[in-house]
Write a protein that holds these residues in place. Structure first.
Motif, PDB file in Angstrom:
ATOM      1  N   LEU A 149       0.973  -1.209  -0.104  1.00 11.00           N
ATOM      2  CA  LEU A 149      -0.011  -0.114   0.160  1.00 11.00           C
ATOM      3  C   LEU A 149       0.948   1.329  -0.108  1.00 11.00           C
ATOM      4  O   LEU A 149       1.800   1.335   0.869  1.00 11.00           O
ATOM      5  CB  LEU A 149      -0.851   0.020   1.206  1.00 11.00           C
ATOM      6  N   THR A 150       0.878   2.009  -0.888  1.00 12.45           N
ATOM      7  CA  THR A 150       1.490   3.311  -1.247  1.00 12.45           C
ATOM      8  C   THR A 150       0.702   4.724  -1.289  1.00 12.45           C
ATOM      9  O   THR A 150       1.265   5.592  -0.913  1.00 12.45           O
ATOM     10  CB  THR A 150       2.330   3.145  -2.355  1.00 12.45           C
ATOM     11  N   THR A 154      -6.682   3.438  -3.805  1.00 12.57           N
ATOM     12  CA  THR A 154      -6.114   2.439  -4.751  1.00 12.57           C
ATOM     13  C   THR A 154      -7.384   1.850  -5.409  1.00 12.57           C
ATOM     14  O   THR A 154      -8.000   1.317  -4.588  1.00 12.57           O
ATOM     15  CB  THR A 154      -5.043   1.690  -4.272  1.00 12.57           C
ATOM     16  N   LEU A 157      -5.802  -3.930  -6.530  1.00  9.87           N
ATOM     17  CA  LEU A 157      -4.379  -4.647  -6.238  1.00  9.87           C
ATOM     18  C   LEU A 157      -4.698  -6.238  -6.327  1.00  9.87           C
ATOM     19  O   LEU A 157      -5.646  -6.589  -5.834  1.00  9.87           O
ATOM     20  CB  LEU A 157      -3.816  -4.304  -4.785  1.00  9.87           C
ATOM     21  N   ILE A 167      -9.672   0.354  -2.550  1.00 12.72           N
ATOM     22  CA  ILE A 167      -8.956   0.407  -1.353  1.00 12.72           C
ATOM     23  C   ILE A 167      -9.110   1.758  -0.949  1.00 12.72           C
ATOM     24  O   ILE A 167      -8.558   2.818  -1.842  1.00 12.72           O
ATOM     25  CB  ILE A 167      -7.809  -0.107  -1.354  1.00 12.72           C
ATOM     26  N   ILE A 169      -7.812   4.354   2.531  1.00 15.97           N
ATOM     27  CA  ILE A 169      -7.228   4.391   3.834  1.00 15.97           C
ATOM     28  C   ILE A 169      -7.535   6.024   4.273  1.00 15.97           C
ATOM     29  O   ILE A 169      -7.492   6.795   3.806  1.00 15.97           O
ATOM     30  CB  ILE A 169      -5.746   4.235   3.658  1.00 15.97           C
ATOM     31  N   ILE A 174      -9.035   1.192   7.318  1.00 17.27           N
ATOM     32  CA  ILE A 174      -9.043   0.990   5.875  1.00 17.27           C
ATOM     33  C   ILE A 174     -10.111   0.089   5.192  1.00 17.27           C
ATOM     34  O   ILE A 174     -10.606  -0.694   6.145  1.00 17.27           O
ATOM     35  CB  ILE A 174      -7.527  -0.059   5.656  1.00 17.27           C
ATOM     36  N   LEU A 229       1.859   5.469   5.597  1.00 12.00           N
ATOM     37  CA  LEU A 229       2.360   4.647   4.235  1.00 12.00           C
ATOM     38  C   LEU A 229       3.792   4.899   3.741  1.00 12.00           C
ATOM     39  O   LEU A 229       4.126   6.028   4.285  1.00 12.00           O
ATOM     40  CB  LEU A 229       1.310   5.459   3.245  1.00 12.00           C
ATOM     41  N   THR A 232       2.872  -2.897   3.940  1.00  8.36           N
ATOM     42  CA  THR A 232       2.291  -4.156   3.419  1.00  8.36           C
ATOM     43  C   THR A 232       1.175  -4.571   4.198  1.00  8.36           C
ATOM     44  O   THR A 232       1.373  -4.565   5.425  1.00  8.36           O
ATOM     45  CB  THR A 232       3.504  -5.024   3.346  1.00  8.36           C
TER      46      THR A 232
END
Length: 254
Positions: A149-150, A154, A157, A167, A169, A174, A229, A232
């Motif tokens: 997770l960056t 998102t 994934l 996704i 956060i 989350i 962030l 993982t």
């Protein structure tokens, strides 16, 4: 490349008095693919070779981590049938198999290794192709499927046969939707455990809220503090074993 070589499991069948259908029923037929793709890994045919001295026909498969990370042969367990068949339903016995890594073959990169199968007898002039069905168990996911997770938002994934959609956060929370490709996901309930890693420490959520809908399992996790962030995120199935991915390659014989 270092790593413990996997034991490539062989399923023993008795050929005496059996038809090709009897033998193939042990490894159910599967649609043929030119390449197996389960991100971030692929399996594909490299080449074939004939050893006239031993009268063996060899087939080479290449396993690649497309994310360029090093790949170890102990990350997957391959299951091959004892006998495979050509277009005329002639039986060939898989007499041996071995792993070839980048230390033994300089044409392979660190993120690749090869599997060599040796078959007997040699194909005849009428043989057009040999069908190779097999199973793969992704042992590298025994402790969970990792998702890097960056970003706070998102869309999707994918790791192996698990997909996380939508996704989001927000501070210590989350949210995401699990889309599971496990063979048993269509007819039974599968439970999951979730965690993240921080400074090599496993951190579990304080609260887990789930809601099963048509598009997948909607999950909301609340941790004790704000998520930092990059990190993982891991998803682990708790009510089923690791999947056996079933595939089949149709190997041309020239």
């Amino acid at each position: 490349m270092k790593g413990i070589l996997p034991i490539l499991l062989f399923l023993t069948v008795i050929i005496g008095g059996c038809t090709s259908n009897d033998l193939q029923s042990v490894f159910p037929s599967a649609e043929s693919y030119p390449k197996l793709e389960k991100y971030p890994f692929t399996v594909e045919t490299m080449n074939t070779a004939i050893n006239q001295d031993t009268e063996e026909f060899s087939i080479f498969f290449k396993v690649t981590n497309v994310s360029d990370n090093a790949v170890s042969p102990d990350e997957f367990a391959f299951q091959w049938p004892e006998y495979v068949f050509d277009n005329a339903e002639t039986a060939y016995q898989i007499v041996k198999n071995k792993i070839v890594d980048s230390e033994k073959d300089t044409s392979l990169e660190e993120n690749e290794y090869a599997v060599e199968l040796s078959l007997e007898p040699l194909p005849n002039k009428e043989t057009k192709y040999i069908q190779i069905p097999f199973y793969i168990t992704p042992d590298l996911y025994k402790d969970g499927y990792p998702f890097p997770l960056t970003e706070p938002e998102t869309e999707q994934l994918v790791t192996g046969d698990l997909r996380l959609n939508n996704i989001s956060i927000e501070n210590e929370i989350i949210r995401f939707v699990v889309e599971d490709g496990h063979p048993e996901a269509n007819y039974r309930h599968i439970a999951y455990m979730f965690h993240i890693t921080e400074d090599k420490q496993v951190v579990y959520p304080l609260f887990t809220r789930t809601d099963s809908k048509k598009d997948g399992l909607h999950v909301e996790l609340e941790f004790a503090r704000k998520l930092q962030l990059p990190t993982t995120f891991f998803v682990q199935r708790t009510t089923v074993s690791l999947p056996n991915w079933r595939y089949s390659f149709q190997i041309p014989v020239s």
